[in-house]
Design an enzyme around this catalytic site. Structure first.
Site, PDB file in Angstrom:
ATOM      1  CB  SER A 277     -20.630   0.414 -71.989  1.00 57.72           C
ATOM      2  OG  SER A 277     -20.890   0.999 -73.375  1.00 57.72           O
ATOM      3  CD  GLU A 290     -12.373   2.463 -65.180  1.00 56.12           C
ATOM      4  OE1 GLU A 290     -11.863   2.122 -65.874  1.00 56.12           O
ATOM      5  OE2 GLU A 290     -13.588   3.145 -65.042  1.00 56.12           O
TER       6      GLU A 290
END
Ligand code: ARG
Length: 461
Positions: A277, A290
């Protein structure tokens, strides 16, 4: 670059209309199939004395030259032509002159594009199958290495009964195996050659459709010329097969995402297959899983778009059908990419056996086995079910697993318990006793693996 029609027109096509109708932007990827089909068509025309030997040889040589030049980058497919068929034909005419103008004898772009799409679909389908072969091989390895890796099995995403990682992945082996056989079925129905159907009603030339079908690796020519140019069932079937593959990949992705959470920690995704991140330094995200899950939407969309496009079309060819290509290419690219990503992610992923086993032990996954134990000792199963339910409540209150209870505690629930209860409800016993065909017990699982291995070797070995 020249266009292939215009004799009956007195005016140029409006520029915007041309841009609106051109398909070269996306159908350029059919160039190999288009040239291959044209070579076989030309050879057949020569064989049938519709073209002379010299004309045929010139055409074949010209087409081979175009093929080589595109392959090695000397000829770039620009957007000057309407579609890939016009591009190849007009370059042929540029190169060999009038003989090039004879190639389209007894052919329409309708059977030409029908052929190109079938050839492309057949090749893509074979590639998808190879990719599934690698994925299945990776899954088999995980199965072989984890016959005694205990983990909770879930229903309703609640811990249910203990299984093994091998057994869990065995379920995915079955899904992807069905996908492989589904592709085989689709290929079998697809494998007929539409070339020679003409615009819709065949031609008056004595074409040898058996010959072109054979040369292009098809089982037979298609039976009805109107159906030949208007059929996209094979593409729809392939897109459905891809949708199902994608659905299976998406379910597996969802499990990996769950297993990768801080709460579960069943797996550790390799650094190469996760991302960080920009703001939270501690994060390691399962982006690949994902994205696979996310791309499922577009693959279903591609199938739906093609189904909808076809639904009101009168026979035979309609320009609407040009809209088959973008969704098809999109779905093929997406699914092939996802299979490859999944294979890479699985083969580098670490399974935390300790965490899985602990989770299975602390989720009352052996509650059914305690009830079965009591039933074996003569307690009616319905009563046993109630007794064990009360025991689970007690364990929750006292933060214990069922097999942590002392003998006195067991006796406070039923006199039927004796020392052998500990052995009877150990995780190992709970799994090992499940030996029916398809169950997770080691012997049953080893048989399942052996059968899977044999099937894999027969299909991919
Ligand atoms: N670009 C067209 C397609 O993809 C090729 C066939 C054109 N046929 C026609 N009759 N205009 O469908």
């Amino acid at each position: 670059m020249a266009q292939l029609w215009g004799g009956r027109f007195t005016k140029e096509t409006d520029r915007n209309v041309k841009a609106f109708g051109d398909s070269i932007f996306f159908d350029k990827r059919l160039w190999r199939q288009d040239i291959r089909g044209s070579i076989v068509h030309a050879k057949m025309l020569g064989k049938q004395n519709i073209l002379t030997k010299e004309e045929t040889d010139n055409i074949v040589e010209g087409l081979n030259g175009i093929y080589d030049d595109i392959e090695n980058g000397k000829l770039v497919i620009d957007n000057s032509c309407e579609d890939i068929h016009s591009f190849v034909e007009s370059h042929l005419i540029d190169r060999i002159g009038d003989d090039g103008k004879r190639l389209h004898t007894g052919r329409s772009r309708n059977d030409q594009v029908a052929l190109d799409m079938r050839l492309y679909t057949r090749e893509s389908l074979d590639e998808t199958k190879v990719l599934l072969g690698s994925l299945l091989s990776t899954i088999l390895t995980i199965m072989e290495e984890n016959v005694d890796t205990f983990m909770p099995g879930f229903t309703h995403l609640q811990k249910a009964q203990p299984v093994t990682l091998s057994h869990h992945f065995g379920a995915y082996f079955e899904m992807f195996k069905r996908d492989v056989t589904r592709l085989d079925d689709t290929r079998d129905r697809l494998n007929e050659c539409p070339l020679g159907a003409g615009a819709l009603a065949g031609t008056t030339y004595p074409l040898d459709r058996e010959y072109t079908a054979r040369e292009l690796g098809f089982r037979a020519p298609t039976a009805n010329s109107m159906d030949s140019v208007s059929d996209r069932d094979y593409l729809l079937e392939y897109l459905f097969d891809l949708s199902l593959i994608q659905m299976h990949l998406s379910r597996l992705s969802e499990e990996i995402i769950t297993w990768n959470t801080n709460e579960y920690q069943f797996v550790e995704i390799d650094d190469g297959y996760s991302t960080g991140s920009s703001i939270m330094p501690q994060k390691k995200n399962p982006d690949v899983a994902e994205l696979i899950r996310g791309k499922t939407g577009r693959v279903y969309g591609d199938l739906t778009s093609l189904l909808t496009m076809m639904k009101g079309l009168p026979l035979a060819y309609d320009k609407d059908m040009q809209e088959d290509k973008e969704p098809a290419f999109d779905a093929i690219d997406a699914v092939d990419g996802c299979i490859t990503m999944m294979t890479g992610m699985l083969s580098t992923m670490k399974f935390r056996k300790d965490r899985m086993e602990k989770s299975a032990r602390h989720g009352f996954t052996n509650a059914t086995d305690v009830a079965d134990y009591l039933a074996e000792k003569g307690v009616p199963f319905r009563d046993a079910h109630g007794i064990v339910g009360r025991m689970v409540l007690y364990c929750i209150d006292h933060k214990k697993a069922l097999d942590d209870l002392s003998m006195d505690e067991f006796h406070s629930f039923s006199d039927a318990f004796s020392d052998d209860i500990y052995e009877a409800i150990s995780l190992r016993t709970c799994v090992e006793k499940r030996l029916t065909i398809g169950a997770p017990g080691q012997k049953a699982m080893e048989e399942e693996i052996a059968k899977s291995r044999t099937w894999w070797s027969k299909v991919f070995g």
